[in-house]
Design a protein around this motif. Sequence first.
Motif, PDB file in Angstrom:
ATOM      1  N   GLN A 121      -2.635   2.357  -8.815  1.00  0.00           N
ATOM      2  CA  GLN A 121      -3.678   3.100  -8.108  1.00  0.00           C
ATOM      3  C   GLN A 121      -4.602   3.822  -9.089  1.00  0.00           C
ATOM      4  O   GLN A 121      -5.817   3.871  -8.901  1.00  0.00           O
ATOM      5  CB  GLN A 121      -3.053   4.117  -7.149  1.00  0.00           C
ATOM      6  N   SER A 136       0.842  -1.189   0.000  1.00  0.00           N
ATOM      7  CA  SER A 136       0.000   0.000   0.000  1.00  0.00           C
ATOM      8  C   SER A 136       0.879   1.241   0.000  1.00  0.00           C
ATOM      9  O   SER A 136       2.015   1.215   0.460  1.00  0.00           O
ATOM     10  CB  SER A 136      -0.928  -0.001   1.214  1.00  0.00           C
ATOM     11  N   GLN A 165      -8.104   4.922  -7.627  1.00  0.00           N
ATOM     12  CA  GLN A 165      -7.775   5.344  -6.269  1.00  0.00           C
ATOM     13  C   GLN A 165      -7.093   6.712  -6.211  1.00  0.00           C
ATOM     14  O   GLN A 165      -7.009   7.297  -5.126  1.00  0.00           O
ATOM     15  CB  GLN A 165      -6.885   4.292  -5.613  1.00  0.00           C
ATOM     16  N   SER A 172       3.343   1.793  -8.699  1.00  0.00           N
ATOM     17  CA  SER A 172       2.294   1.902  -7.687  1.00  0.00           C
ATOM     18  C   SER A 172       1.278   2.979  -8.074  1.00  0.00           C
ATOM     19  O   SER A 172       0.070   2.784  -7.923  1.00  0.00           O
ATOM     20  CB  SER A 172       2.908   2.229  -6.322  1.00  0.00           C
TER      21      SER A 172
END
Length: 184
Positions: free
Chosen positions: A101, A43, A106, A97
């Motif tokens: 996302q 994350s 996101q 990443s």
Amino acid sequence: MSRAERSWQPSDDLPGTVGGPSPLSMPDDWTLSTAWQRAQQESDNGGAINDAERIVTLSDGDDYHRVQWALKGRTLVAECDGDGYHYNDSWCAHVASLWWQWVRGQIVVTHLDTGREYPAPPTWLRLDDDPTAFDQLTPAELDAYLACELGSFGVREFARYTDRAAGTIGNLLTNAREKTGGRR
């Protein structure tokens, strides 16, 4: 602030300011690389600095990385201050990443020229395009050209979406087509 008045300047409040934008292209082995595996498994505890820069802190790491991540022209520009970015020729775990996302809705990515925000990759996106290819267009011309000529909007639909007259969008498209020579 209108879209035409927007301009991006690197933030100078953090060390390691990244340089000018460079376009990305998908690596051949992206699904197998360690960077892509980390991007999908870890994350990100970072966040946005401004419209074009983010701090990325992956949960398995102990430091942060400053990443430029924005749209320019019809491409995505990115640069990370980490060693992995330079070693892997652009796709480090931090950049991967952000891509992961973005495609999952996101994060929102800002277009540096138009100021428009994209919650997912637009249909007109080309990862390996020249970021300066549409510099001759005004922000409004580029916005209309990307949405109607290269994207999936119709002129009237885009006019309603942007609260403009259809004739205004038509004029912007005509100007953009003349300046680009119909380049797609």
